[in-house]
Design an enzyme around this catalytic site. Structure first.
Site, PDB file in Angstrom:
ATOM      1  N   SER A  58       0.870  -1.174   0.000  1.00 43.68           N
ATOM      2  CA  SER A  58       0.000   0.000   0.000  1.00 43.68           C
ATOM      3  C   SER A  58       0.902   1.218   0.000  1.00 43.68           C
ATOM      4  O   SER A  58       2.074   1.142   0.384  1.00 43.68           O
ATOM      5  CB  SER A  58      -0.889   0.012   1.254  1.00 43.68           C
ATOM      6  OG  SER A  58      -1.521   1.280   1.428  1.00 43.68           O
ATOM      7  N   LYS A 109       1.626  -3.417   6.091  1.00 49.28           N
ATOM      8  CA  LYS A 109       2.020  -3.027   4.735  1.00 49.28           C
ATOM      9  C   LYS A 109       3.492  -2.636   4.656  1.00 49.28           C
ATOM     10  O   LYS A 109       4.147  -2.863   3.630  1.00 49.28           O
ATOM     11  CB  LYS A 109       1.116  -1.896   4.240  1.00 49.28           C
ATOM     12  CG  LYS A 109      -0.341  -2.319   4.058  1.00 49.28           C
ATOM     13  CD  LYS A 109      -0.478  -3.522   3.115  1.00 49.28           C
ATOM     14  CE  LYS A 109      -1.924  -3.890   2.838  1.00 49.28           C
ATOM     15  NZ  LYS A 109      -2.045  -5.021   1.876  1.00 49.28           N
ATOM     16  N   TYR A 152      -2.598  -1.851  10.278  1.00 50.19           N
ATOM     17  CA  TYR A 152      -2.598  -1.855   8.813  1.00 50.19           C
ATOM     18  C   TYR A 152      -1.278  -1.332   8.275  1.00 50.19           C
ATOM     19  O   TYR A 152      -0.640  -1.962   7.418  1.00 50.19           O
ATOM     20  CB  TYR A 152      -3.759  -1.017   8.282  1.00 50.19           C
ATOM     21  CG  TYR A 152      -3.875  -1.049   6.772  1.00 50.19           C
ATOM     22  CD1 TYR A 152      -4.525  -2.100   6.131  1.00 50.19           C
ATOM     23  CD2 TYR A 152      -3.316  -0.041   5.984  1.00 50.19           C
ATOM     24  CE1 TYR A 152      -4.622  -2.149   4.745  1.00 50.19           C
ATOM     25  CE2 TYR A 152      -3.409  -0.076   4.604  1.00 50.19           C
ATOM     26  CZ  TYR A 152      -4.064  -1.129   3.984  1.00 50.19           C
ATOM     27  OH  TYR A 152      -4.142  -1.177   2.605  1.00 50.19           O
TER      28      TYR A 152
END
Length: 298
Positions: A141, A157, A153
């Site tokens: 991401s 990533k 998150y």
């Protein structure tokens, strides 16, 4: 590498969003396609992918479980006898407060976003080697380049970026004919904002978001709804495979923020949040909304 009727491509998270767009793009190029997804109804999207006139295989898969990813690899080899392209794409956005909420929120995100990539590499790499080479694409991401928006998150990533670059160097040093790409999308019109629908029952009750997450989530959903089409991302990925390009940034507007972060690191400045991310309101506005929601006086 060339993509065509002699290519077998595997896509995790293949039932919707970027994954489904990748499946369609590979099929349009004439490749046989394997779709793995945790949702049974989403896996049934293989039927529409097969409308391109290619052979498809769908497998219900929780990528956080190594045995299930191994099963996809086994099924792929049994069906096609080879595999050339693997897109480790399955991902979830997260659930709960990362700092004081249940640890299960971390376990879910790291399980899917990080371990799912590791399991995919380890399950398929030997088969790609035996098939004569190919390409591995890992979906990170843009938040894998600069952190600060969502604990679990962002961490997952960043880990994918590190793993992917490590894989790139290892395969290059070994002289293996396997390309590697790191996909870092920005806002894309997918259902990742509703990934709680796939919260595993084995982890207990779904953690509740905190006030800041609730406010931010609404803005993120709007940004996602106005983001790039999944097909645009898929086109960028296939171009990277064909041209053997490592970095894939479908939305380059985020790069300025990422570059500024690295400048601040070089200058050894303390981290500071971006005043505004592309597609989002100014940080000051979001913080004011959070304070209001928490009934904090100005």
């Amino acid at each position: 590498m060339d993509l065509g009727p002699d290519t077998v491509a595997v896509v995790t998270g293949g039932g919707s969003g970027i994954g489904l767009a990748l499946a369609h793009a590979f099929a349009a190029a004439g490749c046989s396609v394997v779709l793995a997804d945790v949702q049974q109804d989403a896996v049934e999207a293989a039927a529409e992918v097969g409308a391109h006139g290619v052979d498809t295989l769908s497998v219900v898969t929780d990528v956080s479980k190594s045995d299930q990813v191994d099963a996809v690899a086994t099924a792929t080899m049994e069906r096609f006898g080879a595999v050339h392209v693997v897109c480790n794409n399955a991902g979830v956005s997260g659930a709960g407060d990362p700092w004081v909420g249940p640890i299960e929120g971390w376990e879910w995100v790291i399980g899917v976003n990080f371990w799912g990539v590791v399991h995919g590499i380890r399950a398929f790499l030997p088969h790609i080697v035996m098939s004569g080479g190919g390409h591995i694409v890992n979906t990170a991401s843009i938040l894998g380049i600069f952190p600060g928006t969502g604990g679990a998150y962002d961490a997952s990533k960043h880990a994918v970026v590190a793993v992917t670059e490590g894989l790139y160097h290892s395969l290059g040093a070994a002289g293996l004919p396997i390309g590697v790409s790191c996909l870092c999308p920005g806002w894309v019109r997918t259902g990742i904002g509703e990934s709680e629908r796939n919260w595993p029952a084995e982890l207990g009750d779904l953690p509740l978001p905190n006030a800041a997450q609730t406010i931010t989530r609404d803005h993120v959903r709007r940004a996602v709804a106005e983001g790039a089409q999944p097909g645009e991302v898929a086109d960028a990925v296939l171009d990277a495979i064909r041209t053997d390009r490592y970095w894939v940034f479908p939305s380059t507007e985020f790069l300025e923020v990422a570059v500024e972060r690295f400048h601040s690191i070089a200058e050894q400045r303390n981290p500071g949040p971006a005043a505004q991310l592309p597609g989002m309101p100014p940080r000051s506005q979001i913080m004011a909304e959070v304070m209001a929601a928490m009934n904090v006086p100005e």
